[in-house]
Design an enzyme around this catalytic site. Sequence first.
Site, mmCIF file in Angstrom:
data_model
loop_
_atom_site.group_PDB
_atom_site.id
_atom_site.type_symbol
_atom_site.label_atom_id
_atom_site.label_comp_id
_atom_site.label_asym_id
_atom_site.label_seq_id
_atom_site.Cartn_x
_atom_site.Cartn_y
_atom_site.Cartn_z
ATOM 1 N N TYR A 155 23.801 7.169 -38.678
ATOM 2 C CA TYR A 155 23.375 7.928 -39.343
ATOM 3 C C TYR A 155 24.522 7.957 -41.225
ATOM 4 O O TYR A 155 23.754 7.244 -41.854
ATOM 5 C CB TYR A 155 22.964 8.827 -39.397
ATOM 6 C CG TYR A 155 22.097 9.554 -40.165
ATOM 7 C CD1 TYR A 155 20.306 9.339 -40.539
ATOM 8 C CD2 TYR A 155 22.275 10.914 -40.944
ATOM 9 C CE1 TYR A 155 19.497 9.480 -41.507
ATOM 10 C CE2 TYR A 155 21.663 11.255 -41.985
ATOM 11 C CZ TYR A 155 20.343 11.192 -42.193
ATOM 12 O OH TYR A 155 19.714 11.346 -43.585
ATOM 13 N N LYS A 159 24.015 5.880 -44.781
ATOM 14 C CA LYS A 159 23.753 6.442 -45.932
ATOM 15 C C LYS A 159 24.742 6.299 -46.802
ATOM 16 O O LYS A 159 24.469 6.228 -48.163
ATOM 17 C CB LYS A 159 23.230 7.989 -46.037
ATOM 18 C CG LYS A 159 21.811 8.199 -44.933
ATOM 19 C CD LYS A 159 21.115 7.853 -45.129
ATOM 20 C CE LYS A 159 19.613 9.082 -45.131
ATOM 21 N NZ LYS A 159 18.023 8.100 -46.217
HETATM 22 P P1 NAP Z 1 11.077 13.432 -41.781
HETATM 23 O O1 NAP Z 1 10.265 14.423 -41.667
HETATM 24 O O2 NAP Z 1 11.518 13.546 -40.588
HETATM 25 O O3 NAP Z 1 10.008 12.366 -42.669
HETATM 26 C C1 NAP Z 1 10.843 11.162 -42.533
HETATM 27 C C2 NAP Z 1 9.748 10.345 -43.251
HETATM 28 O O4 NAP Z 1 9.764 8.919 -42.659
HETATM 29 C C3 NAP Z 1 8.336 10.283 -42.291
HETATM 30 O O5 NAP Z 1 7.011 10.342 -42.720
HETATM 31 C C4 NAP Z 1 8.158 9.257 -41.756
HETATM 32 O O6 NAP Z 1 7.150 8.739 -40.807
HETATM 33 C C5 NAP Z 1 9.097 7.735 -42.514
HETATM 34 N N1 NAP Z 1 9.475 7.194 -41.998
HETATM 35 C C6 NAP Z 1 10.619 6.362 -40.321
HETATM 36 N N2 NAP Z 1 10.395 5.230 -40.040
HETATM 37 C C7 NAP Z 1 9.692 4.553 -41.224
HETATM 38 C C8 NAP Z 1 9.264 3.452 -41.159
HETATM 39 N N3 NAP Z 1 9.830 2.442 -40.754
HETATM 40 N N4 NAP Z 1 8.709 2.745 -42.383
HETATM 41 C C9 NAP Z 1 7.383 3.878 -43.433
HETATM 42 N N5 NAP Z 1 8.380 5.558 -42.833
HETATM 43 C C10 NAP Z 1 9.006 5.162 -41.916
HETATM 44 O O7 NAP Z 1 12.416 13.130 -42.508
HETATM 45 P P2 NAP Z 1 12.873 14.228 -43.506
HETATM 46 O O8 NAP Z 1 14.029 14.667 -43.507
HETATM 47 O O9 NAP Z 1 11.783 14.264 -44.391
HETATM 48 O O10 NAP Z 1 13.681 13.049 -44.347
HETATM 49 C C11 NAP Z 1 13.260 12.167 -45.847
HETATM 50 C C12 NAP Z 1 14.493 11.662 -46.175
HETATM 51 O O11 NAP Z 1 15.567 12.760 -46.221
HETATM 52 C C13 NAP Z 1 15.025 10.680 -44.879
HETATM 53 O O12 NAP Z 1 15.606 9.569 -45.368
HETATM 54 C C14 NAP Z 1 16.420 11.375 -44.968
HETATM 55 O O13 NAP Z 1 17.817 11.186 -44.129
HETATM 56 C C15 NAP Z 1 16.768 12.085 -45.648
HETATM 57 N N6 NAP Z 1 17.278 13.466 -45.401
HETATM 58 C C16 NAP Z 1 16.954 14.468 -44.755
HETATM 59 C C17 NAP Z 1 17.997 15.954 -44.547
HETATM 60 C C18 NAP Z 1 17.104 17.076 -44.247
HETATM 61 O O14 NAP Z 1 17.954 17.752 -43.596
HETATM 62 N N7 NAP Z 1 16.031 17.170 -43.251
HETATM 63 C C19 NAP Z 1 18.772 15.131 -45.088
HETATM 64 C C20 NAP Z 1 19.817 14.280 -45.578
HETATM 65 C C21 NAP Z 1 18.943 13.717 -46.006
HETATM 66 P P3 NAP Z 1 6.422 9.009 -39.131
HETATM 67 O O15 NAP Z 1 5.915 10.241 -39.833
HETATM 68 O O16 NAP Z 1 5.657 7.669 -39.216
HETATM 69 O O17 NAP Z 1 7.607 8.821 -38.525
#
Ligand code: NAP
Length: 235
Positions: A155, A159
């Site tokens: 992961y 990034k």
């Molecule tokens: P999340 O709630 O799991 O949301 C991830 C989203 O990405 C979901 O809508 C998921 O859709 C979608 N997704 C995954 N694979 C996909 C694909 N092949 N095509 C289209 N959509 C896809 O996670 P989040 O925390 O909001 O993450 C959003 C971003 O923030 C990510 O890039 C993550 O790496 C980054 N981030 C998050 C955190 C944290 O602490 N949460 C920290 C650092 C960075 P489905 O519902 O269909 O799976």
Amino acid sequence: MDNSVALVTGANKGIGQEMARQLVAAGLTVYVGSRDASRGERAAGEIGRDARLLVLDVTDAASIAEAAGQVGTLDILINNAGISGDGETADHEDIGTFRRIYETNVFGVVAVTNAFLPALRRSAHPRIVNISSGTGSLEWATGPQFPHRGTYAAYRSSKAALNALTVYYAHALADDGIKVNALAPGLRRTDLNAAAAASDGDPAEAAAGAVRLALLPDDGPSGEFFSWDGTPVPW
Ligand code: NAP
């Protein structure tokens, strides 16, 4: 921002849905990218009238082409869709896990960005925001205080690759006036973060940081990496 149009990939839940909600509140029309039509329909319905479902799986070339064909002019692309992995170090990680994570977090961003460039070039103020992670910062990773030494290698390296692409796209698209920046959202309570505790941050706070980059003025930065609160993050 009336008449401006944004696309947020992976906007059916989590930080992405919050970004879509805040962009609509700012007066934009927002395509809610979702690989599953019913999940995306429900999310767009929760946000309101100016949120529209766009079925888009960032790992599927046919889905990307179909989605790009439905968008005329695009002012803002937020590459938010992402997946996490297990906590393994690189030496213990399965190559298939690396491939799966890179397919979404790295190659998906390239494929979606390139497919939507014609629509972005029709905008007067085009912006791209890549949702990265502070865990992808190599400078932080090599500092003495960093908590994840070597872990979450697939992961975190995905990034770090996304960060590199942010710089390369910013340079390549500068003459087109397209600004490209990366955001570190901070630790947030979402489904991605299995260990999320109630004390972890509100996704809406991270979304506000992305919206700030999406609405940058023409003299704003490009090719840079910011934390959700607007402070710079070292590469
Ligand atoms: P999340 O709630 O799991 O949301 C991830 C989203 O990405 C979901 O809508 C998921 O859709 C979608 N997704 C995954 N694979 C996909 C694909 N092949 N095509 C289209 N959509 C896809 O996670 P989040 O925390 O909001 O993450 C959003 C971003 O923030 C990510 O890039 C993550 O790496 C980054 N981030 C998050 C955190 C944290 O602490 N949460 C920290 C650092 C960075 P489905 O519902 O269909 O799976």
